[in-house]
Design an enzyme around this catalytic site. Structure first.
Site, short mmCIF file in Angstrom:
data_model
loop_
_atom_site.label_atom_id
_atom_site.label_comp_id
_atom_site.label_asym_id
_atom_site.label_seq_id
_atom_site.Cartn_x
_atom_site.Cartn_y
_atom_site.Cartn_z
N HIS A 75 6.51 -0.72 -14.46
CA HIS A 75 5.43 -1.12 -15.36
C HIS A 75 5.94 -1.31 -16.78
CE1 HIS A 75 5.59 3.30 -15.09
NE2 HIS A 75 5.37 3.28 -16.38
N ARG A 78 11.00 1.61 24.68
CA ARG A 78 11.65 2.80 25.22
C ARG A 78 11.98 2.58 26.70
NH1 ARG A 78 8.86 8.35 27.24
NH2 ARG A 78 10.73 9.63 27.30
N HIS A 113 2.43 9.27 18.40
CA HIS A 113 3.71 8.58 18.50
C HIS A 113 3.61 7.23 19.19
CE1 HIS A 113 5.19 12.35 17.07
NE2 HIS A 113 6.44 12.01 17.20
N GLY A 145 7.96 -1.54 -9.35
CA GLY A 145 6.56 -1.41 -9.72
C GLY A 145 5.94 -0.27 -8.93
N PRO A 146 5.93 -0.38 -7.60
CA PRO A 146 5.49 0.76 -6.80
C PRO A 146 6.42 1.95 -7.09
CG PRO A 146 5.53 -1.25 -5.48
CD PRO A 146 6.22 -1.56 -6.79
N ASP A 153 7.91 10.06 -15.07
CA ASP A 153 7.28 11.15 -14.34
C ASP A 153 6.69 10.68 -13.01
OD1 ASP A 153 7.47 13.41 -16.28
OD2 ASP A 153 6.27 12.09 -17.54
N HIS A 164 2.16 -2.46 -20.65
CA HIS A 164 2.45 -1.04 -20.82
C HIS A 164 3.45 -0.82 -21.96
CE1 HIS A 164 0.96 -1.60 -16.73
NE2 HIS A 164 0.64 -0.33 -16.70
N ARG A 173 15.56 -1.22 23.55
CA ARG A 173 16.35 -0.42 22.59
C ARG A 173 17.80 -0.30 23.06
NH1 ARG A 173 15.43 6.04 23.67
NH2 ARG A 173 14.78 5.87 25.83
N ASN A 214 8.51 12.23 -20.80
CA ASN A 214 7.58 12.15 -21.95
C ASN A 214 6.28 12.94 -21.75
OD1 ASN A 214 5.86 10.51 -20.40
ND2 ASN A 214 6.85 8.64 -21.11
N HIS A 274 -0.01 4.35 -22.69
CA HIS A 274 0.72 4.08 -21.45
C HIS A 274 0.52 2.64 -20.97
CE1 HIS A 274 2.18 4.50 -17.30
NE2 HIS A 274 1.11 3.80 -16.98
N GLU A 286 12.19 8.22 6.24
CA GLU A 286 11.92 6.81 6.52
C GLU A 286 11.64 6.02 5.25
OE1 GLU A 286 10.14 9.32 7.79
OE2 GLU A 286 10.81 9.46 9.88
N ASP A 290 4.64 11.56 24.43
CA ASP A 290 4.51 12.01 23.04
C ASP A 290 3.10 11.80 22.50
OD1 ASP A 290 6.92 13.23 22.59
OD2 ASP A 290 7.88 11.47 21.71
#
Lengths: 667, 667
Positions: free
Chosen positions: B69, B524, B477, B118-119, B159, B29, B360, B189, B266, B414, B473
């Site tokens: 990239h 839970r 869920h 990258g992502p 962007d 790129h 939990r 750009n 690009h 998240e 839920d």
């Protein structure tokens, strides 16, 4: 009672019916139904165009409860405004096993629920999809004098929806597209599960949505100012060039005198004492689940209004049919969800003489071949159109002022893309949405894929660059676990076609699956056209693509880009006198749905020597091979390098398949 | 040459070295490295505080190339400013197998690369995490007269990053937290892969970031106005109460006379003609990969500056140690990434006499028990603190003005939460980030989980509500496929503990895994404390929790909340004279890493009659049971209903386990 009194009694009826159901269930979220009851009442009673006696009326306004945890709000509204379902008995079964009133709204369970919501932010993006579908159908079918598609999409969001990134993706796109008939009510109550929004959410939401090219209106007292809410809704309807966010300041759990305004009322029943105190504060003398007759009568005015509106629309549609019979035919066929007869004849076919092509290119050819036969096809890519190869050449871009076009430019917004596509699918006008990105970025849109499967949305997810053969972009862009991860999702067909005929077959399945989404895994690299590949066999999930004489000594099972390795290896092994069958298995789910006899015919139980070849994780393949060690697969992340080098290093060569096959045979 | 001339020669050196490498690789790129070279030069040469001879200097400014990239930009910068790696030979191996210069920057491959990007959008959120880590360490260790933690975090976005929803989540939180030392350069750009940003991205980015409480500065000519870029960076540094976005208008591929400003530049090499034309337009007389000596000398001024800065910091740290020896000890221990000796003694232990608790809740007890012993622990929940139970009671909230606190309030974000946690882990100061949500919403943060695994970030992902036992839920869920989907990710330990001791064992593994993330799946609902459960055995992945006399007739394998069903069923079956071993298997990955002898001791190959019990998809279990039919699992989405009802309906009862076990035995 005065109109004002009966209005507020109606609102209290929504509040108490919701709180009663939650109390009985000993579980649920009273905060939103109580705080949001005024805006919901004004919308459903005064503004929204709907026909409670026909939740499927095509030109109804759509309503999406993006804050799906407030499900009792929508159940109360449906019941009180005169929908046949849920009944009062259904509401008493709130959140129980197999009830019509599950914990979060499910479109497959409750008529009048347009989309399944709960995961925050999804509903807002679904609403953007519904609004896109409306604009698209309107632009295609409306005539100057006859607007047969002409309705609004309303959505109710909370703080949680707006914190989610998907809300920014969807809102930015909605503003870009100028979706003037999308109206979002923001229940701005300053309270989330953790407590005050001061803990983590202090941005200027108004300014953010203005930055997205939205109109933002404000109602300062959303607890009592019904006329203010109505005025804002009407102003929003009058603004046709941009979507509107109405920021409505409310008190969460309004009406619960001691708990309102606190996070404690968000997700737990009020408790009998507080519920009694709420009744007392409202001057409400009836018991749980009891609705005054005059309130019911007042709430159910939409029944007559809706019947009249639908009748007028039917008359208009008839008139339209006389003036534009062909358009009406297509329109009605779309509404019925019917595919044109013989559409599948447009699917391309291939022979081994045809040149090797990447399955993404074959997908491109297929999309362009079938588009003229499929008036419902509508989709695009998340800014990877030149890579995913999803542009339909006979159409332009779906844009503000060009809504009739079918090429959707989603921008780099995978998460919203998925949820918008779900909205388009569930709009109910026969649209066949497809959306595309690199397979590795299916991770960015995993919840919408799941929601498509859960809500029976027939979206076609086009995922290209489907293995380490992506090459130089390296492990961040090389999917390894992704095909398997999609196979895990119930009610989703994951198809990895091996060549041109299988790509056509994959689209045949995908297009015909209107109540089940499909994920296509397509290559970046070229694949040869195979001798015995078949369009129709794809629907069976797996088939013999290269057989041997007599009983096979072993079976090689490949998918997608690895099938030709299996075919070649089988031919080579035959030269050594080893009888090998090669099976192409483009889709596990479809294969599992076949008869035992068919399955046995492809994978005879007696032939226990098997080797699977797939450029991804071996995880799960033991289902077919007995053990994951009998898989040529990838047990790590990928690596950067030219695609052919990477494939070779990971063992995806005919030589290695032969070697591993011999190892399975103990040779 | 004048300073101005040598500046621009340096910038052209970045452009051409990048374009040369891409040309040689025939892949890459060039658009970003060429267009972004001026801002990158000014930052790395004039503004950024770094020591090329020690990429690990703790007080260095951090730089994140979120637009990963454009990797050649960072490789050019590292090489030209005097880092030992990548060498010119490394750069000539750009994008090749096992090179030091992969297609996207990888922190595990290239020193000086802080995080793997990258992502799109991940890097921006990583940068927010780095900036949070800096503020946290500074607030804990700095003294009025001695600021031993005092640096900036710079990030370069395009962007694409800003279209992704994660950018809004991360930016909203950064603004809320007032991260004044976070400075983001936006390479504005107007071109993406599909073409002009007019296609899908027309929002007002400045206004959006102002809405997020950011300072937004603008550089109108990012191609040539170096002093303007520098002035903006210095203004950003001087603004200490909010993060800064510098919107720098550039031309993509600037310097390629015929292709600049187009999407064609690009993601594809320029081609030899265009590269020659670029050289000519720049008046550049040297050939590919040749760097003028005076340019190198000019580019490498950071070497001397950086050495001096580090030496001054070392002197300060020594002075600090004399004044605050205890603080210095903790600080140095953290920087080394060492855990305090005996920290694990603080892990709670349980006996069957202890009450049943949800895992939990056990996790909550564990976090609170170990927090005083672990100065690096730093984390929280995505607005589910009261449900995930992640608050550490001895600390307050990490907030603007209270950065020393360790309870992180992520909001309903998240995706950003995961990527921010990755940034905190990779900050390199011994911080142990944990972050929490419901297991089903792991889908919202799947890419950051993958990136944690890929980049060796020791994040602890705390996922509660880990099965259909979530109950009311409903299916939106209720995770079904999620535990399996996490097991698919390489280099991730997925642990589903069965009781209190196993929760302690899970945290022991997670805390000690500083180069590998851990995902905890927690219930839970309440679970009994088991008789033979073990903290230490968790590290082995699976162990015999209830054995029989002699050789087992069959083995029951359970995880998490289903282990007690296996234990009870084994005891019941013993009464019928059937010898059953029950195995608790909290972590597949850890079990796979054991010796063959250990594995055989737990799951003897000779005992082929096996049944797995897990409240999730059977997918993958054939690895241990031989067939997926020998699994008590769930092959569909969940259903709404009270948790105990749902478990019963899906067959998670001792009676059904006994019945299915007998079926496996043919009884």
């Amino acid at each position: 009672m005065s109109t004002k009194e009966i209005d507020f009694s109606s609102i209290n009826a929504i509040r108490l019916l919701s709180a009663d159901a939650i109390e009985k269930a000993k579980s649920g979220h009273p905060g939103l139904p109580m705080g949001g009851a005024p805006m919901a009442f004004v919308l459903w009673n005064r503004v929204m165009n709907h026909n409670p006696h026909n939740p499927q009326w095509p030109n109804r306004d759509r309503f999406v409860l993006s804050a799906g945890h407030g499900s009792m709000l929508i159940y109360s509204l449906l019941h009180l405004t005169g929908y046949a379902s849920p009944t009062l008995d259904d509401i008493k079964q709130f959140r129980q096993w197999e009830s019509k009133t599950p914990g979060h709204p499910e479109n497959t369970v409750t008529p009048g629920v347009e989309v399944t919501t709960g995961p925050l932010g999804q509903g807002l993006a679904n609403a953007v999809g519904l609004a896109c579908a409306e604009r698209h159908m309107a632009a295609r079918f409306n005539k100057n004098d006859m607007e047969i598609v002409n309705h609004y999409t309303f959505c109710l969001v909370g703080d949680g929806c707006l914190m989610e990134g998907i809300s920014s993706e969807a809102a930015s796109l909605a503003g870009h597209l100028g979706l003037g008939k999308l109206i979002v009510m923001y229940d701005d109550n300053k309270v989330t599960i953790d407590g005050s929004t001061k803990l983590a959410f202090t941005e200027d939401v108004t300014k953010r949505f203005e930055a997205f090219n939205w109109q933002v209106l404000e109602v300062k007292d959303g607890n009592t100012d019904l006329d203010g809410i109505e005025a804002a809704l009407r102003e929003a309807k009058a603004t046709t060039d941009k979507p509107t966010l109405i920021r409505i300041h409310t008190t969460i759990g309004f009406g619960a005198p001691n708990k309102q305004g606190t996070s404690g009322v968000h997700g737990s029943p009020l408790g009998s004492d507080e519920l009694a105190a709420a009744r007392k504060a409202m001057g409400w003398e009836l018991g749980p689940f009891e609705i005054p007759e005059d309130v019911l009568a007042h709430m159910r005015t939409p029944v007559a209004k809706g019947a009249k509106a639908e009748a007028e629309w039917e008359a208009l549609l008839e008139k339209y049919g006389k003036a534009y019979p062909e358009d009406q035919n297509v329109f009605k066929q779309l509404l019925k969800g019917e595919l044109p007869v013989d559409w599948a004849k447009s699917l391309p076919t291939y022979t081994p003489a045809d040149k090797a092509m990447a399955s993404r290119s074959l997908s491109h050819a297929t999309l362009n071949a079938i588009a003229p036969s499929l008036p419902g096809l509508f989709g695009g890519s998340a800014d990877l159109a030149p890579s995913n190869l999803t542009l339909v050449k006979t159409s332009g871009d779906f844009q503000k002022g060009a809504y009739e076009n079918s090429n959707f430019r989603f921008g780099v917004r995978e998460h919203a893309m998925g949820a918008i596509s779900n909205g388009i699918a569930l709009y109910g006008a026969g649209l066949i949405p497809y959306c595309a990105t690199f397979l590795v970025f299916a991770d960015y849109m995993r919840n919408p894929i799941r929601m498509a499967a859960l809500s029976n949305a027939g979206v076609i997810f086009v995922f290209t660059h489907d293995s380490v053969a992506v090459g130089e972009d390296g492990p961040t862009h090389q999917p390894v676990e992704h095909v398997a991860s999609l196979r895990l999702i119930p009610n989703l067909n994951v198809i990895r076609p091996a060549d041109g005929n299988e790509v056509s077959g994959a689209y045949k399945v995908a297009v015909e699956s209107r109540n089940c989404p499909t994920a296509l895994a397509l290559t970046r690299q070229n694949l040869p056209q195979l001798e015995n590949s078949s369009i129709d066999a794809v629907a069976k999930g797996a088939y013999v693509i290269q057989d041997c004489e007599g009983t096979p000594d072993m079976i090689l099972i490949g998918t997608g880009s690895e099938v030709h390795l299996c075919v070649d290896a089988a031919k080579e092994l035959a030269k050594d006198g080893i009888a090998v069958r090669a099976v192409s298995m483009p889709c596990w789910e479809l294969f599992e749905a076949q008869s035992d006899a068919y399955k046995e015919s492809v994978l005879p139980a007696a032939v226990t020597k098997r080797l699977a070849v797939e450029a991804g994780t071996p995880f799960g393949w033991a289902r077919y091979t007995g053990t994951e060690s009998a898989v040529v697969g990838i047990n790590s992340f990928g690596h950067c390098g030219p695609g052919d080098v990477v494939l070779k290093e990971f063992g995806f060569t005919t030589e290695n398949v032969i070697s591993k096959a011999k190892a399975v045979l103990g040779k």
